[in-house]
Design an enzyme around this catalytic site. Sequence first.
Site, PDB file in Angstrom:
ATOM      1  N   CYS A 128       0.810  -1.219   0.000  1.00  0.00           N
ATOM      2  CA  CYS A 128       0.000   0.000   0.000  1.00  0.00           C
ATOM      3  C   CYS A 128       0.844   1.270   0.000  1.00  0.00           C
ATOM      4  CB  CYS A 128      -0.947  -0.003   1.185  1.00  0.00           C
ATOM      5  SG  CYS A 128      -0.153  -0.313   2.777  1.00  0.00           S
ATOM      6  N   HIS A 248      -2.832   6.500   4.611  1.00  0.00           N
ATOM      7  CA  HIS A 248      -1.410   6.689   4.880  1.00  0.00           C
ATOM      8  C   HIS A 248      -0.938   8.033   4.342  1.00  0.00           C
ATOM      9  CE1 HIS A 248      -1.344   2.669   6.171  1.00  0.00           C
ATOM     10  NE2 HIS A 248      -0.702   2.074   5.179  1.00  0.00           N
TER      11      HIS A 248
END
Length: 343
Positions: A128, A248
Amino acid sequence: MKKYNVAILGATGAVGQEFLNLIEERNFPFAELKLLASKRSAGKKIQFMGKEYTVEEATDASFEGVDIALFAGGAASKTFAPAAVKAGAVVIDNSSAFRMDPEVPLVVPEVNPEAIASHKGIIANPNCSTIIMVMALKPLYDVSKIKRIVVSTYQAVSGGGKEAMAELEEQVKAINEGREVVANILPGASLAKHYQIAFNLIPQIDVFKENLYTKEEMKMIDETKKIMSDDSLRITATTVRVPVYRSHAESVNVEFEDEISVEKAREVLAAFPGVTLTDNPDEQVYPMPLETSGKDDVEVGRIRKDYSIDNGLNFWVCGDQIRKGAALNALQIAEYMIEHDMF
């Protein structure tokens, strides 16, 4: 439009649930849908698009008649991917099992879609944090070759699964109520020591390697080189878990062979598919996890020159790691294959 039989392995987890959300949102052309999980989750009922599905225990026989197998990640990938391919399915896998296999393409559709054509039944979805970074790197790399990257990540607890999200919530409640804080999950449930994440930062994601980098840091380094098809890239990474539920963030410093102005960087990033330019310091506009959670695009801002080196830029990038960092990227690979008649 032709429709495809789809299986989701890991259907009850965070990424599996996001697969279902995105299939509905994007009107993905499925004919039949099979929801698979471990024996522990088998039998669960999931309501989806007006129909009740029963989660089945994954076995080697689960993939008969399946065209597209979306694997949410985990140890099950190595167990079941060969069986799925043997049954005739194309596996798009979110685990790290096949990412660095030279026979398996590692794909971000906006960055290296041409790699899909070389697949032999399995296509790997990158980590990711890697996906979020390369989405911002690619349009800049196309202007000038990149020499060196320094990245520090600020990774949400949802990257550790639903259990990590629940633990953060419980720890905050415990602190507010004056109760003892219990930590059983982060930096990893399988590790010997666990730390409080509420009001804390943990500079460890995954296990440490012999070189003192964590596995997560090495994933970013190795996967970026593979996706960009450039082994000459010099990359160093520090990955940190932060007390944020979702999305994130990354601070990225890049050194180029040639100078790229801030204005040019903004121009090419704004034009790149899947990237939103969120960069207006005068108005205090920049990407943040709260603003990017639940969104498909990666957002880039705080673009500025690095005056300590020649041809350097700094920028800040945020992206929902469950969507673009996982489920969305995998589904986009399948959509690309459908659009280009690759099944």
